[in-house]
Design a protein around this motif. Structure first.
Motif, short mmCIF file in Angstrom:
data_model
loop_
_atom_site.label_atom_id
_atom_site.label_comp_id
_atom_site.label_asym_id
_atom_site.label_seq_id
_atom_site.Cartn_x
_atom_site.Cartn_y
_atom_site.Cartn_z
N SER A 1 0.83 -1.21 0.00
CA SER A 1 0.00 0.00 0.00
C SER A 1 0.87 1.26 0.00
N LYS A 2 2.06 1.21 0.61
CA LYS A 2 2.95 2.37 0.68
C LYS A 2 3.79 2.53 -0.59
N HIS A 3 4.29 1.41 -1.09
CA HIS A 3 5.10 1.41 -2.31
C HIS A 3 4.41 0.45 -3.27
N GLU A 4 4.75 0.51 -4.50
CA GLU A 4 4.09 -0.37 -5.46
C GLU A 4 4.32 -1.84 -5.12
N LYS A 5 5.57 -2.19 -4.81
CA LYS A 5 5.92 -3.56 -4.45
C LYS A 5 6.96 -3.54 -3.34
N LYS A 6 7.04 -4.65 -2.60
CA LYS A 6 8.03 -4.77 -1.54
C LYS A 6 8.42 -6.23 -1.41
N ASP A 7 9.50 -6.48 -0.67
CA ASP A 7 9.92 -7.83 -0.31
C ASP A 7 9.73 -7.99 1.20
N ILE A 8 9.53 -9.23 1.62
CA ILE A 8 9.38 -9.56 3.04
C ILE A 8 10.21 -10.80 3.34
N ILE A 9 10.86 -10.80 4.50
CA ILE A 9 11.62 -11.97 4.95
C ILE A 9 11.14 -12.33 6.35
N LYS A 10 10.87 -13.62 6.57
CA LYS A 10 10.54 -14.12 7.90
C LYS A 10 11.57 -15.18 8.25
N VAL A 11 12.19 -15.05 9.41
CA VAL A 11 13.19 -16.01 9.87
C VAL A 11 12.75 -16.52 11.24
N GLU A 12 12.41 -17.79 11.28
CA GLU A 12 11.97 -18.37 12.54
C GLU A 12 13.15 -18.66 13.45
N ASN A 13 12.93 -18.48 14.75
CA ASN A 13 13.91 -18.79 15.80
C ASN A 13 15.21 -18.00 15.68
N ARG A 14 15.17 -16.86 15.05
CA ARG A 14 16.34 -15.98 14.95
C ARG A 14 15.88 -14.57 15.28
N PHE A 15 16.53 -13.96 16.25
CA PHE A 15 16.17 -12.62 16.69
C PHE A 15 17.32 -11.69 16.35
N LEU A 16 17.08 -10.78 15.43
CA LEU A 16 18.14 -9.87 15.01
C LEU A 16 18.42 -8.84 16.11
N GLU A 17 19.69 -8.64 16.36
CA GLU A 17 20.12 -7.62 17.32
C GLU A 17 20.09 -6.26 16.62
N LYS A 18 20.07 -5.20 17.39
CA LYS A 18 19.99 -3.86 16.81
C LYS A 18 21.18 -3.56 15.90
N ASN A 19 22.38 -4.02 16.29
CA ASN A 19 23.54 -3.74 15.44
C ASN A 19 23.44 -4.48 14.11
N GLU A 20 22.79 -5.62 14.09
CA GLU A 20 22.58 -6.35 12.84
C GLU A 20 21.59 -5.62 11.94
N THR A 21 20.52 -5.12 12.53
CA THR A 21 19.51 -4.45 11.71
C THR A 21 20.04 -3.16 11.10
N ASN A 22 20.94 -2.50 11.81
CA ASN A 22 21.49 -1.26 11.26
C ASN A 22 22.41 -1.51 10.07
N LYS A 23 22.85 -2.74 9.88
CA LYS A 23 23.64 -3.08 8.69
C LYS A 23 22.79 -2.90 7.43
N LEU A 24 21.50 -2.96 7.60
CA LEU A 24 20.59 -2.89 6.45
C LEU A 24 20.30 -1.46 6.01
N ALA A 25 20.81 -0.48 6.71
CA ALA A 25 20.45 0.91 6.47
C ALA A 25 20.70 1.36 5.03
N LEU A 26 21.73 0.86 4.39
CA LEU A 26 22.02 1.27 3.02
C LEU A 26 21.21 0.51 1.99
N ILE A 27 20.91 -0.75 2.26
CA ILE A 27 20.24 -1.57 1.24
C ILE A 27 18.74 -1.68 1.44
N ALA A 28 18.27 -1.39 2.64
CA ALA A 28 16.83 -1.44 2.91
C ALA A 28 16.47 -0.34 3.91
N PRO A 29 16.65 0.92 3.52
CA PRO A 29 16.49 2.02 4.47
C PRO A 29 15.07 2.19 5.02
#
Length: 153
Positions: A52-80
């Protein structure tokens, strides 16, 4: 919308959902986070999902894995615009927006082939973020100013 036209993706009991990834970037997100599937966790990847916000998007679900904040910030350039949702017992317990860190260490290679980080020495590339609004970056070792496309291509 009828039931037959709904997107059917299994809910996860515990894990991380990365939503609002720019269309076509999910595989790069997995590679950046070093999520290979070899860990044995169920990974669901949905590409080019209507949004609804953009024409299309991707989604990833990873079971039993909890991303830490430092890991999520790695995505800032590729998935801002991505959102990180932490799920426990089928319930959303934390929702994070990605933030651009001050520097990115060991994730991307410096595109300057003469940079010391591309030599035989064991030096991890460090990309410093000079301006977070205009996204101006510089290699800490060779001083080259870098663009997002040079790093993620």
């Amino acid at each position: 919308m009828s039931d037959s036209s709904q997107l059917l993706v299994r809910r996860i009991r515990d894990g991380t959902v990365i939503d609002h990834i720019e269309s076509g970037r999910a595989m790069l997100v997995l590679r950046t986070l070093n999520i290979t599937g070899k860990e044995g966790n169920v990974i669901t990847v949905a590409l080019n999902v209507p949004s609804s916000k953009h024409e299309k998007k991707d989604i990833i679900k990873v079971e039993n894995r909890f991303l830490e904040k430092n890991e999520t910030n790695k995505l800032a350039l590729i998935a801002p615009h991505a959102t990180i949702n932490i799920i426990r017992e089928y319930k959303l317990v934390e929702k994070r927006k990605i933030q651009l860190p001050d520097s990115i260490v060991g994730i991307f290679s410096c595109p300057n082939l003469n940079c010391v980080t591309n030599s035989e020495e064991d030096i991890r590339a460090t990309i410093d973020i000079i301006d977070k609004h205009k996204i101006i970056m510089k290699c800490r070792y060779c001083g080259r100013t870098l663009t997002i496309n040079e790093l993620v291509s």
